[in-house]
Design a protein around this motif. Structure first.
Motif, short mmCIF file in Angstrom:
data_model
loop_
_atom_site.label_atom_id
_atom_site.label_comp_id
_atom_site.label_asym_id
_atom_site.label_seq_id
_atom_site.Cartn_x
_atom_site.Cartn_y
_atom_site.Cartn_z
N ARG A 1 -18.18 -36.73 41.21
CA ARG A 1 -18.58 -35.37 40.77
C ARG A 1 -17.68 -34.32 41.40
O ARG A 1 -17.26 -33.37 40.73
N VAL B 1 -14.21 -34.31 39.66
CA VAL B 1 -14.13 -33.84 38.27
C VAL B 1 -14.55 -32.38 38.15
O VAL B 1 -14.22 -31.72 37.16
N THR B 2 -15.27 -31.86 39.14
CA THR B 2 -15.64 -30.44 39.11
C THR B 2 -14.41 -29.57 39.27
O THR B 2 -14.30 -28.51 38.67
N ARG C 1 -11.56 -35.12 34.65
CA ARG C 1 -12.79 -35.37 33.91
C ARG C 1 -12.48 -36.11 32.60
O ARG C 1 -13.12 -37.09 32.27
N SER C 2 -11.48 -35.59 31.86
CA SER C 2 -11.14 -36.23 30.57
C SER C 2 -10.64 -37.66 30.79
O SER C 2 -11.04 -38.58 30.07
N GLY D 1 -20.82 -36.50 35.99
CA GLY D 1 -20.14 -35.26 35.58
C GLY D 1 -19.06 -35.50 34.54
O GLY D 1 -18.13 -34.70 34.41
N LEU D 2 -19.16 -36.61 33.80
CA LEU D 2 -18.08 -36.97 32.85
C LEU D 2 -18.43 -36.66 31.40
O LEU D 2 -17.94 -37.33 30.50
#
Lengths: 227, 227
Positions: A154, A157-158, A164-165, A225-226
């Protein structure tokens, strides 16, 4: 017009001596040992000692699952190692095709793999006779060691949409490869197909099962978070 | 002529808050994690799945020991990972200097390492206060997973005198490197030296300890057929 036959909708319950049970346990046993070695291999990418310790604890938990399955197989009179060896190629292929290239990919793989295994164990336990289901649930009760992954992924990717992608794509690939290998296994092992089909619900249930896997997978991507 | 002073022969017993206790636990904790990763690394040389499973079970047992030590350190208010890191170089050096080149060498290293650790744990527990000794004995009670080695090594050395000589030399080297690294650790960590010297018997006991290690090591070489 023929009325529905209740008998055909509730086939005889699976019994503990169904030949598919030995195959299922052998498949799961190989899965645990393969996961053990892959976790320790992938732990090399850990940036620090804390990461390596977390991966080692996860791997040790896989061997505790393995011991439960080995005991169950021995009690059933199965020669464990040769029985497991039949599932080597499917599981090694899964791991080979999903070799992570970064520590974050390794973490996501750990989390997704652990969660998919837990889903699978829960679903399969529902259609098995009590004596067999208790082995499977015993293994399941030992999962959940991968929570340490959530905070780390998390956080990463935040701060990075690109991460994230990338990781969202990666997690979809993990699910896809897992389903592909599961289908190969089913195609080669009649006893396993029979075990799955013999449960209440039959073939429809297999399709439902894959649907549910995809739904819970999507929920977990949310947790990481993805999405 | 002065009469012996009983008081000087039985110094104050070590208390649980001796600063060497945290250091001892941190050293042992790093040792368990290092052993875990080395076992899994060395398991690559296993000729078959059975060997890999045995090594994985041993490695998993090391993580169970680690968990006991981690809990004890956390209860004592120690920040575990930084405390462990101080012992990384000695333990990594031991493993680096004793990298096996064959599966039989890996097996002998596993057996010798497990046995040396058990000896050490037993000896050190005797001089520690009960509360601390119970942690050490708890870890010890988990050892003994390396018995699978005996049959395999005995079989190999019975049919080959050359293997017997090579492995006997190898096992002496393992003991030598272990003692060397133990001495480095003692030279660098005053709290540990103080812990060892503070026990009843003092310095004489340390020499006795290394003597006993060598005797039990010789016995184990006998068990493996390496004498």
């Amino acid at each position: 017009m023929t009325a529905p036959q209740p008998a055909s909708e509730s086939p005889a319950r699976i019994t503990a001596d169904h030949p598919g049970v030995n195959e299922l346990f052998a498949l799961l046993a190989y899965g645990e040992v393969a996961a053990f070695y892959r976790l320790t291999e992938e732990a090399r990418m850990a940036p620090d000692l804390r990461g390596r310790i977390n991966m080692a604890s996860m791997a040790a938990a896989e061997m505790a699952h393995y011991e439960l399955l080995r005991e169950a197989l021995e009690t059933r009179g199965v020669d464990v190692v040769p029985a497991m060896t039949r599932y080597a190629s499917a599981l090694e292929n899964y791991h080979r095709l999903t070799t992570p290239s970064t520590w974050l990919e390794a973490l996501v793989k750990t989390y997704v793999g652990d969660a998919l295994a837990a889903d699978f164990y829960l679903e399969i336990a529902d259609v098995l006779p009590d004596e067999v289901a208790s082995v499977v649930r015993g293994v399941l009760s030992e999962t959940g060691h991968s929570q340490f992954v959530v905070a780390e992924v998390r956080k990463a990717v935040t701060t990075s949409g690109r991460q994230r992608s990338r990781l969202a794509l990666w997690s979809r690939r993990l699910l896809g490869e897992a389903i592909t290998q599961a289908q190969y296994v089913l195609a080669e092992r009649d006893e396993l197909v029979d075990l799955v089909l013999a449960g209440p619900g039959g073939l429809g249930q297999v399709a439902d099962f894959f649907d549910r896997l995809q739904r819970t997978h999507a929920e977990r991507m949310g947790e990481l978070g993805l999405t």
